[in-house]
Design a protein around this motif. Structure first.
Motif, short mmCIF file in Angstrom:
data_model
loop_
_atom_site.label_atom_id
_atom_site.label_comp_id
_atom_site.label_asym_id
_atom_site.label_seq_id
_atom_site.Cartn_x
_atom_site.Cartn_y
_atom_site.Cartn_z
N UNK A 100 8.68 2.12 12.86
CA UNK A 100 9.14 3.04 12.77
C UNK A 100 10.85 1.90 13.16
N UNK A 101 9.91 1.93 14.29
CA UNK A 101 11.50 1.56 15.17
C UNK A 101 11.09 -0.59 15.49
N UNK A 102 10.33 -1.23 14.54
CA UNK A 102 10.73 -2.82 13.83
C UNK A 102 9.41 -2.92 14.67
N UNK A 103 8.64 -2.91 15.34
CA UNK A 103 7.44 -3.05 15.62
C UNK A 103 6.01 -3.11 15.71
N UNK A 104 5.96 -4.29 14.32
CA UNK A 104 4.81 -3.64 13.05
C UNK A 104 2.79 -4.32 13.77
N UNK A 105 3.60 -5.47 14.83
CA UNK A 105 2.43 -5.77 15.90
C UNK A 105 2.37 -5.24 16.60
N UNK A 106 2.60 -4.11 17.44
CA UNK A 106 2.60 -3.62 18.39
C UNK A 106 1.77 -2.63 17.95
N UNK A 143 -6.70 13.36 5.06
CA UNK A 143 -5.51 13.62 5.24
C UNK A 143 -4.30 13.07 6.45
N UNK A 144 -4.89 13.05 7.61
CA UNK A 144 -4.99 12.06 8.82
C UNK A 144 -5.41 10.70 8.73
N UNK A 145 -6.00 10.30 7.60
CA UNK A 145 -6.92 8.91 7.66
C UNK A 145 -6.28 8.30 6.77
N UNK A 146 -5.71 8.79 5.45
CA UNK A 146 -4.71 8.18 4.37
C UNK A 146 -3.71 7.41 4.84
N UNK A 147 -2.65 8.12 5.95
CA UNK A 147 -1.79 7.92 6.86
C UNK A 147 -1.94 6.14 7.94
N UNK A 148 -2.97 6.97 8.38
CA UNK A 148 -3.20 5.52 9.08
C UNK A 148 -2.74 4.36 8.18
N UNK A 149 -4.09 4.59 7.06
CA UNK A 149 -3.69 2.96 5.79
C UNK A 149 -2.84 2.76 5.71
N UNK A 150 -1.86 4.04 5.10
CA UNK A 150 -0.86 3.67 4.95
C UNK A 150 0.64 3.03 5.77
N UNK A 151 -0.05 3.54 7.26
CA UNK A 151 1.81 2.80 8.35
C UNK A 151 0.37 1.09 8.23
N UNK A 152 -1.11 1.26 8.02
CA UNK A 152 -0.85 -0.13 8.29
C UNK A 152 -0.91 -0.90 7.71
N UNK A 153 -0.59 -0.67 5.92
CA UNK A 153 -0.43 -1.41 5.14
C UNK A 153 0.92 -1.70 5.40
N UNK A 154 1.43 -0.90 5.32
CA UNK A 154 3.28 -1.01 6.05
C UNK A 154 3.38 -1.92 7.12
#
Length: 382
Positions: free
Chosen positions: A288-294, A310-321
């Protein structure tokens, strides 16, 4: 449409029996559909498209907005739950006859359904559980169940895009915690209120609630106090990032990490608290602060085994982003599909997932897999 279905099946070299087994229908039904002898409803079209790994538009030849069976049910029950909450104000005992042990079992089931991202199942049972809780003779037992149950109601409603309904559930959670006069429960309730507030961008009040609850927990030796305090640090990191105070957010992440290193992995208050959760929040902060590689590097060593869906799905969505942000489009699609496999109701309702999918489409990454996902999200691929 039957000709399009046949062409796509034959392109893959699949028999009718195999294709039908993927769609969950009989081979005779598939055959009749291909010959134009059997009508299909909107749900079946989606099933056929998923089986053929394409979008429903590819089969119908026109814009088409499907409905998810479970999400349809969840949205109906969201309105029913809203009415149940309005019909059962705090401090007024309902006319429902309830047995404490049955309420405890039902509450445990609802919490389990939520952890598995079955929001439709949780909301359906909450409609009856709410009046049952308010019907208990033992007031303290009722309040004890209300804090986590209304927390689950808040989460389920928010995750299927009912923030106003979620706010009422969060308020009920806070009322119950206040009546219990338990600072740990109050901390959980504060995190729930703050989550709904932050969802709409109101980061300042969200942070203030969490600050007050954390101050009450400081130095407490009560069971679960340290876990909840650590989680409040994570929440405040999110709120401060929203207020563009990145240094303050980083300080809270550090504090959360220190607490997690001391407590280890726990399941107190359904928080899935521990070092892994801190790593997932840090990943989201970096993203969210502009450091996707990190963010992707931080997530690389996280073991998801044993974490609730419910925690895993957030992980995969963030990885997709993150993958989409660095131009790894095919990987981003795989991550979104992984999120959908873990929690289909969550992924198909997620604003983040929808925006990531839209961005991929704009860049021309219109693979059959992405088109199918967009169709299940009710996003046009044209």
């Amino acid at each position: 449409m039957g000709d399009r279905i046949r062409a796509r099946r034959e392109l893959r070299g699949w028999s009718i029996r195999y294709a039908a087994s993927r769609a969950g229908i009989s081979h005779t039904s598939w055959s009749r559909i291909e010959r134009g002898q059997q009508r299909t409803d909107r749900y079946m079209i989606v099933d056929l498209a998923a089986a053929l790994e394409c979008s429903a538009v590819d089969l119908t030849g026109q814009a088409y907005t499907p409905a998810d069976r479970q999400l349809d049910a969840a949205r109906i029950d969201a309105e029913r739950l809203w009415r149940a909450m309005m019909d059962n104000p705090m401090g007024v005992r309902s006319d429902t006859t309830a047995v404490a042990e049955q309420v405890r079992r039902e509450a445990a089931l609802v919490r389990d359904l939520y952890g598995r991202c079955d929001y439709a199942g949780a909301l359906r049972r909450l409609v009856d559980l709410v009046p049952a809780m308010h019907g208990l003779v033992d007031r303290r037992a009722a309040l004890t169940e209300m804090v986590p149950v209304y927390g689950v109601a808040m989460g389920a409603l928010l995750n299927v895009s009912y923030p106003a309904h979620a706010w009422l559930a969060a308020e009920r959670c806070a009322e119950a915690a206040g009546l219990l006069d338990d600072p740990v429960a109050v901390g959980v309730a504060a995190a729930n209120r703050a989550r709904v507030s932050a969802y709409s961008g109101a980061y300042r009040p969200a942070r203030e609630w969490c600050d007050a609850a954390a101050a009450d927990l400081a130095g407490s030796a009560a069971q679960g106090a340290l876990d909840v305090l650590g989680f409040l640090h994570l929440a405040r990191a999110l709120h401060l990032a929203g207020l563009r105070d990145f240094a303050g957010a980083q300080d809270h992440l550090v504090e959360a990490g220190l607490i997690a290193a001391h407590t280890g992995e726990t399941d107190s208050w359904d928080l899935a608290w521990g070092p892994r959760n801190v790593a997932l929040w840090r990943m989201a902060f970096l993203l969210d602060t502009g450091r996707p590689e990190a963010a992707m590097a931080t997530a690389a060593g996280v073991d998801l085994a044993g974490l609730p869906a419910v925690r895993q799905v957030y992980f995969w969505l963030d990885m997709g982003r993150a993958a989409e942000a660095v131009g790894r489009d095919r990987e981003a699609v795989r991550m979104l599909l992984a999120a959908e496999r873990v929690g289909p109701q969550h992924a198909r309702s997620s604003v983040a997932a929808r925006e990531t999918a839209r961005s991929l489409l704009r860049r021309g990454a219109a693979s059959p897999e992405l088109r199918g996902l967009c169709e299940r999200m009710s996003l046009t691929t044209q």
